[in-house]
Write an enzyme that holds these catalytic residues in place. Structure first.
Site, PDB file in Angstrom:
ATOM      1  CG  HIS A  46      24.801  -6.222 -30.113  1.00 54.21           C
ATOM      2  ND1 HIS A  46      24.109  -5.917 -28.961  1.00 54.21           N
ATOM      3  CD2 HIS A  46      26.076  -6.484 -29.733  1.00 54.21           C
ATOM      4  CE1 HIS A  46      24.933  -6.016 -27.929  1.00 54.21           C
ATOM      5  NE2 HIS A  46      26.133  -6.362 -28.381  1.00 54.21           N
ATOM      6  CG  ASN A  85      28.481   6.701 -20.059  1.00 55.00           C
ATOM      7  OD1 ASN A  85      29.166   7.723 -19.957  1.00 55.00           O
ATOM      8  ND2 ASN A  85      27.265   6.616 -19.554  1.00 55.00           N
ATOM      9  CG  HIS A  96      22.769  -2.281 -28.342  1.00 53.43           C
ATOM     10  ND1 HIS A  96      22.110  -3.296 -29.011  1.00 53.43           N
ATOM     11  CD2 HIS A  96      22.673  -1.191 -29.157  1.00 53.43           C
ATOM     12  CE1 HIS A  96      21.658  -2.855 -30.172  1.00 53.43           C
ATOM     13  NE2 HIS A  96      21.985  -1.566 -30.278  1.00 53.43           N
ATOM     14  CG  HIS A  98      23.718   3.542 -24.906  1.00 51.50           C
ATOM     15  ND1 HIS A  98      24.293   2.320 -24.613  1.00 51.50           N
ATOM     16  CD2 HIS A  98      23.848   4.294 -23.785  1.00 51.50           C
ATOM     17  CE1 HIS A  98      24.735   2.331 -23.366  1.00 51.50           C
ATOM     18  NE2 HIS A  98      24.489   3.527 -22.836  1.00 51.50           N
TER      19      HIS A  98
HETATM   20  P1  AMP Z   1      24.853   3.482 -19.753  1.00 51.28           P
HETATM   21  O1  AMP Z   1      25.008   3.550 -18.250  1.00 51.28           O
HETATM   22  O2  AMP Z   1      25.617   4.533 -20.493  1.00 51.28           O
HETATM   23  O3  AMP Z   1      25.125   2.082 -20.251  1.00 51.28           O
HETATM   24  O4  AMP Z   1      23.347   3.822 -20.040  1.00 51.28           O
HETATM   25  C1  AMP Z   1      22.310   2.894 -20.007  1.00 51.28           C
HETATM   26  C2  AMP Z   1      21.041   3.677 -19.863  1.00 51.28           C
HETATM   27  O5  AMP Z   1      19.963   2.828 -20.186  1.00 51.28           O
HETATM   28  C3  AMP Z   1      20.774   4.214 -18.450  1.00 51.28           C
HETATM   29  O6  AMP Z   1      20.702   5.634 -18.481  1.00 51.28           O
HETATM   30  C4  AMP Z   1      19.443   3.562 -18.069  1.00 51.28           C
HETATM   31  O7  AMP Z   1      18.598   4.425 -17.323  1.00 51.28           O
HETATM   32  C5  AMP Z   1      18.856   3.227 -19.420  1.00 51.28           C
HETATM   33  N1  AMP Z   1      17.899   2.130 -19.441  1.00 51.28           N
HETATM   34  C6  AMP Z   1      18.017   0.925 -18.826  1.00 51.28           C
HETATM   35  N2  AMP Z   1      16.949   0.161 -19.082  1.00 51.28           N
HETATM   36  C7  AMP Z   1      16.129   0.883 -19.896  1.00 51.28           C
HETATM   37  C8  AMP Z   1      14.872   0.655 -20.509  1.00 51.28           C
HETATM   38  N3  AMP Z   1      14.202  -0.517 -20.370  1.00 51.28           N
HETATM   39  N4  AMP Z   1      14.325   1.638 -21.268  1.00 51.28           N
HETATM   40  C9  AMP Z   1      14.965   2.804 -21.411  1.00 51.28           C
HETATM   41  N5  AMP Z   1      16.163   3.088 -20.873  1.00 51.28           N
HETATM   42  C10 AMP Z   1      16.742   2.148 -20.129  1.00 51.28           C
HETATM   43 ZN    ZN Z   2      22.186  -5.302 -28.522  1.00 50.21          ZN
END
Ligand code: AMP
Ligand code: ZN
Length: 112
Positions: A46, A85, A96, A98
């Site tokens: 994390h 982001n 977390h 990504h």
């Molecule tokens: P961010 O807005 O950069 O924090 O991106 C978070 C991303 O996580 C978004 O594009 C969501 O569509 C995606 N997301 C949220 N929940 C899930 C999930 N359970 N599985 C896969 N993607 C997810």
């Molecule tokens: Zn995490």
């Protein structure tokens, strides 16, 4: 970390469509794709956000970028966008670290 959605995806408490996994990284399909190819690449440990990347933990960021290149090649993408982001003002909703790997359509610049 407790109550972190992506930590729960790492531990498989929440299911995801996994594209790649090793000891350090997990790549899975975004649940709400913004492009024909939309894959999230995360470290298994994390880290809240890119703002917490520093000289002691930056190696994982390089490997995230390298994995994105491998996945893009495997998917036959001629180009792609890699987005981190950072904090709410920039659109981060899951705290977390990504990378969004987006491809399969043309994209404009600048983003909204
Ligand atoms: P961010 O807005 O950069 O924090 O991106 C978070 C991303 O996580 C978004 O594009 C969501 O569509 C995606 N997301 C949220 N929940 C899930 C999930 N359970 N599985 C896969 N993607 C997810
Ligand atoms: Zn995490």
């Amino acid at each position: 970390m407790e109550n972190c959605l992506f930590c729960k995806i790492v531990s498989k408490d929440i299911p995801s469509e996994i594209v790649f996994e090793n000891d350090e990284l997990l790549a899975f399909k975004d649940i709400s794709p913004a492009a024909p190819v939309h894959i999230l690449i995360i470290p298994k440990v994390h880290i809240n956000s890119p703002i917490e990347i520093n000289s002691s933990n930056s190696a994982v960021a390089g490997r995230i970028i390298a994995l994105a290149a491998d996945i893009a090649k495997e998917k036959g993408l001629e180009g792609y966008r890699l987005v981190f982001n950072c904090n709410e003002i920039a659109g981060q909703t899951v705290f977390h670290l990504h990378a969004h790997l987006l491809g399969g359509r043309s994209m404009s610049w600048p983003p909204g």
